[in-house]
Scaffold this motif. Structure first.
Motif, PDB file in Angstrom:
ATOM      1  N   MET A 107       0.685  -1.183   0.014  1.00 59.92           N
ATOM      2  CA  MET A 107       0.066   0.241  -0.093  1.00 59.92           C
ATOM      3  C   MET A 107       0.840   1.254   0.118  1.00 59.92           C
ATOM      4  O   MET A 107       0.399   2.246  -0.562  1.00 59.92           O
ATOM      5  CB  MET A 107      -0.913   0.009   1.341  1.00 59.92           C
ATOM      6  N   SER A 108       1.908   1.090   0.792  1.00 61.45           N
ATOM      7  CA  SER A 108       2.724   2.210   0.694  1.00 61.45           C
ATOM      8  C   SER A 108       3.456   2.749  -0.549  1.00 61.45           C
ATOM      9  O   SER A 108       3.660   4.000  -0.642  1.00 61.45           O
ATOM     10  CB  SER A 108       4.179   2.071   1.825  1.00 61.45           C
ATOM     11  N   ILE A 109       3.625   1.828  -1.309  1.00 58.61           N
ATOM     12  CA  ILE A 109       4.226   2.222  -2.644  1.00 58.61           C
ATOM     13  C   ILE A 109       2.987   2.256  -3.734  1.00 58.61           C
ATOM     14  O   ILE A 109       3.082   2.511  -4.950  1.00 58.61           O
ATOM     15  CB  ILE A 109       5.158   1.210  -3.187  1.00 58.61           C
ATOM     16  N   GLY A 110       1.752   2.301  -3.440  1.00 60.02           N
ATOM     17  CA  GLY A 110       0.535   2.481  -4.279  1.00 60.02           C
ATOM     18  C   GLY A 110       0.361   1.266  -5.241  1.00 60.02           C
ATOM     19  O   GLY A 110      -0.132   1.622  -6.361  1.00 60.02           O
ATOM     20  N   ASN A 111       0.675   0.259  -4.977  1.00 61.58           N
ATOM     21  CA  ASN A 111       0.562  -0.848  -5.819  1.00 61.58           C
ATOM     22  C   ASN A 111      -0.879  -1.428  -5.924  1.00 61.58           C
ATOM     23  O   ASN A 111      -1.570  -1.528  -4.847  1.00 61.58           O
ATOM     24  CB  ASN A 111       1.491  -2.142  -5.437  1.00 61.58           C
ATOM     25  N   PRO A 112      -1.390  -1.662  -7.158  1.00 55.75           N
ATOM     26  CA  PRO A 112      -2.727  -2.009  -7.096  1.00 55.75           C
ATOM     27  C   PRO A 112      -3.124  -3.321  -6.636  1.00 55.75           C
ATOM     28  O   PRO A 112      -4.215  -3.624  -6.494  1.00 55.75           O
ATOM     29  CB  PRO A 112      -3.003  -1.993  -8.583  1.00 55.75           C
ATOM     30  N   TYR A 113      -2.082  -4.295  -6.306  1.00 58.48           N
ATOM     31  CA  TYR A 113      -2.293  -5.590  -5.967  1.00 58.48           C
ATOM     32  C   TYR A 113      -1.904  -5.710  -4.417  1.00 58.48           C
ATOM     33  O   TYR A 113      -1.966  -6.659  -3.711  1.00 58.48           O
ATOM     34  CB  TYR A 113      -1.261  -6.251  -6.604  1.00 58.48           C
ATOM     35  N   ILE A 167       9.864  -3.343  -6.939  1.00 54.35           N
ATOM     36  CA  ILE A 167       8.453  -3.194  -7.551  1.00 54.35           C
ATOM     37  C   ILE A 167       7.895  -1.876  -8.077  1.00 54.35           C
ATOM     38  O   ILE A 167       7.562  -1.840  -9.085  1.00 54.35           O
ATOM     39  CB  ILE A 167       7.601  -3.869  -6.356  1.00 54.35           C
ATOM     40  N   LYS A 168       8.209  -0.868  -7.124  1.00 52.92           N
ATOM     41  CA  LYS A 168       7.599   0.484  -7.614  1.00 52.92           C
ATOM     42  C   LYS A 168       8.273   0.744  -8.738  1.00 52.92           C
ATOM     43  O   LYS A 168       7.760   1.321  -9.670  1.00 52.92           O
ATOM     44  CB  LYS A 168       7.825   1.538  -6.261  1.00 52.92           C
ATOM     45  N   ALA A 169       9.761   0.832  -8.742  1.00 50.63           N
ATOM     46  CA  ALA A 169      10.537   1.226  -9.958  1.00 50.63           C
ATOM     47  C   ALA A 169      10.032   0.565 -11.056  1.00 50.63           C
ATOM     48  O   ALA A 169       9.748   0.973 -12.222  1.00 50.63           O
ATOM     49  CB  ALA A 169      11.841   0.866  -9.797  1.00 50.63           C
ATOM     50  N   THR A 170       9.678  -0.838 -11.081  1.00 52.31           N
ATOM     51  CA  THR A 170       9.065  -1.582 -12.331  1.00 52.31           C
ATOM     52  C   THR A 170       8.066  -1.169 -12.962  1.00 52.31           C
ATOM     53  O   THR A 170       7.595  -0.732 -14.037  1.00 52.31           O
ATOM     54  CB  THR A 170       9.279  -2.944 -11.923  1.00 52.31           C
ATOM     55  N   PHE A 171       7.020  -0.720 -11.600  1.00 54.37           N
ATOM     56  CA  PHE A 171       5.602  -0.313 -12.215  1.00 54.37           C
ATOM     57  C   PHE A 171       5.725   1.215 -12.759  1.00 54.37           C
ATOM     58  O   PHE A 171       5.060   1.515 -13.712  1.00 54.37           O
ATOM     59  CB  PHE A 171       4.744  -0.304 -11.129  1.00 54.37           C
ATOM     60  N   ASP A 172       6.633   1.990 -12.136  1.00 55.49           N
ATOM     61  CA  ASP A 172       6.724   3.312 -12.562  1.00 55.49           C
ATOM     62  C   ASP A 172       7.480   3.262 -14.139  1.00 55.49           C
ATOM     63  O   ASP A 172       7.317   4.352 -14.898  1.00 55.49           O
ATOM     64  CB  ASP A 172       7.869   4.019 -11.833  1.00 55.49           C
ATOM     65  N   ALA A 173       7.996   2.259 -14.458  1.00 56.37           N
ATOM     66  CA  ALA A 173       8.659   2.081 -15.745  1.00 56.37           C
ATOM     67  C   ALA A 173       7.837   1.875 -16.783  1.00 56.37           C
ATOM     68  O   ALA A 173       8.253   1.774 -18.165  1.00 56.37           O
ATOM     69  CB  ALA A 173       9.704   1.387 -15.776  1.00 56.37           C
ATOM     70  N   PHE A 174       6.588   1.428 -16.497  1.00 59.18           N
ATOM     71  CA  PHE A 174       5.663   0.793 -17.627  1.00 59.18           C
ATOM     72  C   PHE A 174       5.209   1.807 -18.683  1.00 59.18           C
ATOM     73  O   PHE A 174       5.458   1.566 -19.887  1.00 59.18           O
ATOM     74  CB  PHE A 174       4.393   0.466 -16.895  1.00 59.18           C
ATOM     75  N   PRO A 175       5.032   3.173 -18.203  1.00 57.32           N
ATOM     76  CA  PRO A 175       5.090   4.282 -19.572  1.00 57.32           C
ATOM     77  C   PRO A 175       6.087   4.206 -20.521  1.00 57.32           C
ATOM     78  O   PRO A 175       5.950   4.647 -21.504  1.00 57.32           O
ATOM     79  CB  PRO A 175       4.745   5.345 -18.836  1.00 57.32           C
ATOM     80  N   ARG A 210       0.096  -8.096 -16.354  1.00 56.35           N
ATOM     81  CA  ARG A 210       1.051  -9.323 -16.710  1.00 56.35           C
ATOM     82  C   ARG A 210       1.850  -9.199 -15.300  1.00 56.35           C
ATOM     83  O   ARG A 210       2.129 -10.513 -14.820  1.00 56.35           O
ATOM     84  CB  ARG A 210       2.068  -8.813 -17.743  1.00 56.35           C
ATOM     85  N   VAL A 211       2.417  -8.223 -14.940  1.00 58.46           N
ATOM     86  CA  VAL A 211       3.143  -8.125 -13.633  1.00 58.46           C
ATOM     87  C   VAL A 211       2.037  -8.069 -12.353  1.00 58.46           C
ATOM     88  O   VAL A 211       2.055  -7.046 -11.594  1.00 58.46           O
ATOM     89  CB  VAL A 211       4.001  -7.319 -13.608  1.00 58.46           C
ATOM     90  N   ASP A 212       1.475  -9.207 -11.999  1.00 58.72           N
ATOM     91  CA  ASP A 212       0.339  -9.095 -11.073  1.00 58.72           C
ATOM     92  C   ASP A 212       0.725  -9.658  -9.670  1.00 58.72           C
ATOM     93  O   ASP A 212       1.847  -9.673  -9.194  1.00 58.72           O
ATOM     94  CB  ASP A 212      -0.780 -10.303 -11.866  1.00 58.72           C
ATOM     95  N   GLY A 213      -0.248  -9.754  -8.760  1.00 61.35           N
ATOM     96  CA  GLY A 213       0.040  -9.657  -7.451  1.00 61.35           C
ATOM     97  C   GLY A 213       0.742 -11.396  -7.305  1.00 61.35           C
ATOM     98  O   GLY A 213       1.597 -11.261  -6.356  1.00 61.35           O
ATOM     99  N   PHE A 238      -1.689  -0.085 -22.958  1.00 61.35           N
ATOM    100  CA  PHE A 238      -0.225  -0.893 -22.871  1.00 61.35           C
ATOM    101  C   PHE A 238       0.041  -1.045 -21.310  1.00 61.35           C
ATOM    102  O   PHE A 238       0.399  -2.141 -20.804  1.00 61.35           O
ATOM    103  CB  PHE A 238       0.920  -0.169 -23.588  1.00 61.35           C
ATOM    104  N   VAL A 239       0.002   0.064 -20.713  1.00 62.11           N
ATOM    105  CA  VAL A 239       0.204   0.081 -19.258  1.00 62.11           C
ATOM    106  C   VAL A 239      -0.616  -0.792 -18.530  1.00 62.11           C
ATOM    107  O   VAL A 239      -0.205  -1.551 -17.263  1.00 62.11           O
ATOM    108  CB  VAL A 239       0.212   1.504 -18.751  1.00 62.11           C
ATOM    109  N   HIS A 240      -1.891  -0.681 -18.693  1.00 60.97           N
ATOM    110  CA  HIS A 240      -2.936  -1.554 -18.072  1.00 60.97           C
ATOM    111  C   HIS A 240      -2.286  -3.001 -18.483  1.00 60.97           C
ATOM    112  O   HIS A 240      -2.729  -3.806 -17.559  1.00 60.97           O
ATOM    113  CB  HIS A 240      -4.225  -1.230 -18.723  1.00 60.97           C
ATOM    114  N   ALA A 241      -2.083  -3.121 -19.572  1.00 67.28           N
ATOM    115  CA  ALA A 241      -1.461  -4.600 -19.764  1.00 67.28           C
ATOM    116  C   ALA A 241      -0.334  -4.998 -19.321  1.00 67.28           C
ATOM    117  O   ALA A 241      -0.236  -6.391 -18.683  1.00 67.28           O
ATOM    118  CB  ALA A 241      -1.158  -4.885 -21.441  1.00 67.28           C
ATOM    119  N   CYS A 242       0.550  -4.294 -18.875  1.00 74.13           N
ATOM    120  CA  CYS A 242       1.630  -4.431 -17.974  1.00 74.13           C
ATOM    121  C   CYS A 242       1.361  -4.825 -16.866  1.00 74.13           C
ATOM    122  O   CYS A 242       1.925  -5.653 -16.071  1.00 74.13           O
ATOM    123  CB  CYS A 242       2.844  -3.530 -18.167  1.00 74.13           C
ATOM    124  N   VAL A 243       0.373  -4.066 -16.175  1.00 76.03           N
ATOM    125  CA  VAL A 243      -0.048  -4.265 -14.784  1.00 76.03           C
ATOM    126  C   VAL A 243      -0.617  -5.466 -14.546  1.00 76.03           C
ATOM    127  O   VAL A 243      -0.675  -6.326 -13.598  1.00 76.03           O
ATOM    128  CB  VAL A 243      -1.070  -3.145 -14.411  1.00 76.03           C
TER     129      VAL A 243
END
Length: 391
Positions: free
Chosen positions: A173-179, A276-284, A329-332, A322-327
């Motif tokens: 939650m602290s990194i704002g991850n959707p999972y 994990i946060k750095a990876t999700f931030d890189a999706f765009p 793919r890299v799921d919980g 594309f970003v939604h598809a990345c999210v």
């Protein structure tokens, strides 16, 4: 489209050898301030297997129960029990949800419970009001709190496992991850339209609640906290008891004791969540070109491909899609695998200032309350995010 008004609730309860817990469940439901609900309960066991005799007593008890509408699914009596691979709590939940789906409308709310779970008299009312405030939400991961048993051999592993779950959730939650969610079958609610949209539950013998919530994340938004002040402290209270009915989860963790938990359920270092946060931030950026992320090497190995992102670029023509598809793919599951399969991220219990083998139950419970407080603050913050989206 979801309706802006929910009212009727279908309460779904799988029950195996729960004879002693059923009177309390019926009493709690009978005392609800929200009266428009139906109890769907599946009494189940393997054909002639564990729990059969107790389940027959449960069926007899339910035949004489009155006070509110109830439908009993008998997967226990001779010729009705589970056979083959289709068995266990996952299949019981699937049967319950499908029966509800066949009988109730799209605006019906499903509240998933277990027979041993305690909850307040206004719990169903609070759930209905929450979804009426946020009708666009596809599920509710309800806050929970396990009561202690007063037995050291049970409370010690219970506290260790619950602190593991809370520490994990707080960091996600602290990194704002959707999972960022905790999956407990006794602490989930959802509207039927959302359940239909995700194609239903995958009937596993354990973890079915995790995969169902993950589906809801991929297709919508999960509510994490009650939006009204009078319910701000509301939780469901599942029993923390030793159990071997499922391959993993609270019951098996307690049954296994605290000895191996540091290996099986490690706390994770902040650096892992930063990756994990750095990876999700890189999706765009990945929409434009391949770049290395902290999780790239792991994902190549886990997904057995060197071409992680180009197929997504070809299939999703806008950056947003594309970003939604990345999210997706890299799921919980991938996140948990990344942390668990990277020993450098494993944090010794004592690094957190507690010793689950030696400290008193009072000390361990204080640590749990600390994590619980952090979690509830973060859950409340998610409401502000949802409110801003509605404006």
């Amino acid at each position: 489209m979801a309706s802006s008004r929910y009212y009727h609730v279908s309460v779904a309860v799988p029950a195996l050898a729960e004879r002693d817990n059923l009177p309390g469940l019926l009493c709690r439901l009978g005392g609800q301030t929200h009266h428009d609900f139906t109890l769907y309960i599946c009494i189940n066991n393997e054909e002639g297997g564990y729990g059969f005799e107790e389940n027959q007593e449960s069926l007899q008890l339910l035949r004489h129960a009155t006070g509110f509408p109830m439908l009993v699914i008998d997967r226990s009596s001779p010729g009705c029990g589970w056979t083959g691979k289709k068995k266990g709590v996952g299949w019981a939940r699937k049967l319950l949800f499908e029966r509800i789906m066949a009988e109730q409308g799209g605006d019906d709310l499903v509240v998933s419970l277990d027979a041993d779970t305690n909850f307040d008299a206004d719990y169903l009312e609070a759930v209905v009001r929450a979804f009426n405030n946020y009708p666009e939400c596809s599920a509710f991961s309800v806050p929970y709190y396990h009561p202690l048993n007063g037995i050291d051999a049970l409370d010690r592993p219970l506290l260790r496992y619950e602190c593991y779950m809370r520490h994990y959730l707080v960091n996600l939650m602290s990194i704002g991850n959707p999972y960022a969610f905790t999956a407990l079958g006794s602490a989930i609610a959802f509207p039927l339209w959302a359940y239909r949209r995700v194609g239903g539950i995958t009937p596993l013998q354990g973890g079915e609640d995790f995969y169902l919530l993950q589906k809801f994340v991929k297709t919508g938004t999960i509510l994490q906290h009650f939006p009204h002040d009078e319910y701000s402290d509301m939780v469901v209270r599942p029993q923390g008891r030793a159990s071997g009915r499922v391959p993993f989860g609270t019951g098996p963790a307690i049954a296994g004791g605290v000895g191996e938990m540091e290996t099986r359920y490690p706390f994770y270092r902040p650096e892992g969540f930063a990756d994990i946060k750095a990876t999700f931030d890189a999706f765009p950026q990945l929409y434009e070109r391949d770049i290395e992320t902290p999780m790239t090497s792991f994902l190549r190995q886990q997904l057995d491909t060197d071409d992680l992102w180009e197929p997504l670029r070809r299939n999703f023509r806008t950056r947003e899609h594309f970003v939604h598809a990345c999210v997706e793919r890299v799921d919980g599951l991938r996140i948990l695998q990344y942390l668990k399969n990277t020993p450098a991220f494993h944090l010794p219990d004592k690094a957190l200032g507690v010793d689950f083998k030696q400290d008193t139950i009072a000390t361990l419970d204080a640590f749990r309350r600390q994590l619980f407080g952090q979690e509830m603050e973060l859950r409340q913050k998610t409401l502000a995010t949802l409110s801003n989206k509605k404006r």
